[in-house]
Design an enzyme around this catalytic site. Structure first.
Site, short mmCIF file in Angstrom:
data_model
loop_
_atom_site.label_atom_id
_atom_site.label_comp_id
_atom_site.label_asym_id
_atom_site.label_seq_id
_atom_site.Cartn_x
_atom_site.Cartn_y
_atom_site.Cartn_z
N LYS A 180 0.86 -1.20 0.00
CA LYS A 180 0.00 0.00 0.00
C LYS A 180 0.89 1.23 0.00
O LYS A 180 1.41 1.65 1.02
CB LYS A 180 -0.92 0.01 1.22
CG LYS A 180 -2.08 0.96 1.00
CD LYS A 180 -2.23 2.02 1.96
CE LYS A 180 -1.76 3.24 2.40
NZ LYS A 180 -1.77 4.44 1.66
N SER A 234 4.48 8.45 10.33
CA SER A 234 4.49 9.26 11.56
C SER A 234 4.43 8.39 12.81
O SER A 234 3.91 7.26 12.80
CB SER A 234 3.31 10.22 11.56
OG SER A 234 2.11 9.50 11.82
N GLU A 255 9.21 2.48 11.32
CA GLU A 255 10.23 3.53 11.14
C GLU A 255 9.48 4.86 11.20
O GLU A 255 8.77 5.20 10.27
CB GLU A 255 10.92 3.40 9.78
CG GLU A 255 11.81 2.19 9.64
CD GLU A 255 12.96 2.18 10.62
OE1 GLU A 255 13.31 3.25 11.18
OE2 GLU A 255 13.50 1.10 10.86
N CYS A 289 12.98 11.66 7.15
CA CYS A 289 12.93 11.41 8.60
C CYS A 289 14.32 11.58 9.19
O CYS A 289 14.47 11.74 10.39
CB CYS A 289 12.31 10.07 8.91
SG CYS A 289 13.08 8.74 8.06
N GLU A 390 9.04 17.10 15.36
CA GLU A 390 9.37 16.93 13.94
C GLU A 390 8.55 17.92 13.11
O GLU A 390 7.36 18.10 13.34
CB GLU A 390 9.05 15.51 13.50
CG GLU A 390 9.41 15.24 12.06
CD GLU A 390 9.32 13.77 11.69
OE1 GLU A 390 8.26 13.18 11.89
OE2 GLU A 390 10.33 13.23 11.19
#
Ligand code: UN1
Length: 502
Positions: A180, A234, A255, A289, A390
């Site tokens: 996906k 996220s 991750e 990231c 972040e």
């Protein structure tokens, strides 16, 4: 528009066939540098499409797991060759789809090539262990076997590399896949699946289901017949996946976010540190990231170094990543740009100073894309939200420190722990940083971005759940250990029981 660049009607790939969503619904994907430009329409899939894909993957697993690993590796070798041959075309498609500059999308494809060749060679290793038994005439071994059906939920910032990090090792180990991709980068995902098929992956072994996370992603995570989930995205969504997948005891690799810092000590090679921070903070428009989101500067170099960062940030050229000379592309979409704007507002309200940037650019055709100027926030203190959370955009928070200990404490002052960097010429300081920075990755004298495909990749704390992608470690995630005892003594031998004849 050149031929081949026209909006195209894309499909899912389920059980060996290209098909639309059962509901017939579709969604559009647009170029973030020119948002009037539609790249294609894609199936807006739902639970029934997921059920079909998982069913196909389950069935295909029974034959794919029996294909010798070196043969599965041969297919992945061909995948690497095809990616190499089509590198330029894929890079162009990717830049148009998600905005980062061609130099970087070529690198993204190259990461896929490297991952393919690593996986191919692993087909002839995939080592287990042979171990002495505590009993005579008996041999113990532990073999790697595949886990089953793997759901891969991937982000838009590395639309080729990250799916390959997950799909290639999974296939090599004998798992089957339901993929996906992010709904911002479905065209690159379709290309990857086309290449897998051309290389010889049999029907049902890889299935592609397009759509949103709340429908397709959720249905995969809840599905009783999915054995493992690998997700990059996220922290908020990762926690939710972990909770839901826990109910059916799925294996999950996450991750998640990062708030990576580059420390620059007063003894550093400042030229090098400057190049590093510009690349780490503004490469990929800060949408990695691993992006350098904080610059932690020793007070002795703060006043000279910061103006240099600002001057160079102002020279970076924003624009369509397909055009020569452009350094920084747009944010991925409107809502991501809104998040960036909001964080700059938060920073200013907290007392930070916008030293450059801090707004969307005007004119030059840039108003037709989701651009945001490379932004440097000065006077940031460790407690501010812009120092801890972040942002995922071209925003660098600069923090002043007085010692190495303070620099490391500030670097660690976030919930995340993915990447980190220190610039120093002092070997003792470098090793102290390696020991004390809480992060999955530490760079000495290079920026926080640029992990290599054959090394473990991942982070600590809220960056993940302890797994690593890349390198040799990812093969642990995609295999179960089967422990085997071969007793050739011809009699009943009882472990842990005294077998001496009475
Ligand atoms: C990511 O942003 O999710 O180390 C991955 C790097 C790249 C991968 C980034 N090789 O910056």
């Amino acid at each position: 528009m050149t031929k081949g660049m026209m909006a195209r009607e894309y499909q899912n790939y389920i059980d060996g066939k290209w098909v639309g969503a059962r509901s017939g619904r579709t969604f559009e994907n647009r170029n973030p540098a020119r948002y009037h430009e539609v790249i294609g329409t894609f199936p807006l899939s739902g639970k029934d499409d997921v059920d079909e894909a998982v069913g196909a993957a389950r069935q295909a697993f029974e034959s794919w797991r029996l294909v010798p690993a070196p043969k599965r590796g041969d297919i992945l070798k061909r995948v690497g060759d095809l990616l190499t041959a089509r590198k330029e075309e894929i890079a162009r498609q990717m830049t148009r789809e998600m905005g980062k500059v061609l130099l970087e999308t070529r690198g993204d494809v190259q990461e896929g090539v490297d991952t393919a060749y690593y996986a191919a060679s692993e087909g002839r290793r995939l080592f287990g262990h042979t171990v002495p038994s505590e009993l005579p005439n008996k041999l113990n071994m532990a073999l790697r076997v595949p886990v089953g059906v793997a759901a891969m939920i991937t982000p838009w910032n590395f639309p080729m590399a990250i799916p390959t990090w997950k799909i290639f090792p999974a296939l090599l180990c004998g798992n089957t896949v339901v993929f996906k991709p992010a709904s911002d980068t479905p065209a690159t995902a379709a290309t990857l699946v086309e290449i897998l098929l051309e290389a010889g992956v049999p029907p049902g072994v890889v299935n592609l289901v397009n759509g949103g996370g709340s429908e397709v992603g959720a249905a995969l995570v809840e599905h009783p017949d999915v054995d493992l989930v690998s997700f990059t995205g996220s922290t908020q969504v990762g926690k939710r996946i972990s909770e839901v997948a826990g109910r059916t005891l799925k294996r999950v690799s996450l991750e998640l976010g990062g708030k990576n810092a580059q420390i620059v000590m007063e003894d550093a090679n400042l030229e090098l540190a400057l190049e590093g921070v510009l690349w780490g903070a503004f490469g990929t428009t800060g949408q990695r990231c691993t992006a350098t989101s904080r610059l932690i500067l020793h007070e002795k170099v703060y006043d000279t170094f910061v103006p240099r960062v600002v001057r160079h940030a102002e020279r970076l050229r924003l624009g369509d990543g397909l055009e020569a000379g452009v350094d920084v592309g747009p944010c991925i979409n409107e809502s991501q740009r809104r998040i960036v704007e909001e964080y700059v507002r938060i920073g200013v309200a907290e007392g930070a100073e916008v030293l450059t940037g801090g707004k969307a650019p005007e004119g030059d055709g840039l108003s037709k894309g989701w651009f945001y100027e490379p932004t440097v926030l000065g006077g940031v203190t460790p407690a501010m939200r812009v120092a801890r959370e972040e942002i995922f955009g071209p925003v660098l928070s600069v923090i002043r420190v007085t010692s190495l200990e303070e620099a490391i404490a500030v670097a660690n002052n976030t919930a995340y722990g993915l990447s980190s960097s220190i610039y120093t010429q002092d070997i003792n300081r470098a090793y102290e940083a390696i020991r004390d920075i809480r992060a999955g990755i530490t760079y000495i004298n290079s920026p926080t971005i640029g992990a290599e495909a054959h090394m473990p990749f991942g982070g600590v704390r809220e960056t993940g759940n302890g797994h690593r992608e890349g390198g040799w470690t990812v093969y642990d995630f995609y295999t179960e250990w089967k422990t085997v005892y071969v007793d050739y003594s011809g009699r009943l031998q009882r472990a842990q029981i005294d077998n001496a004849e009475k």
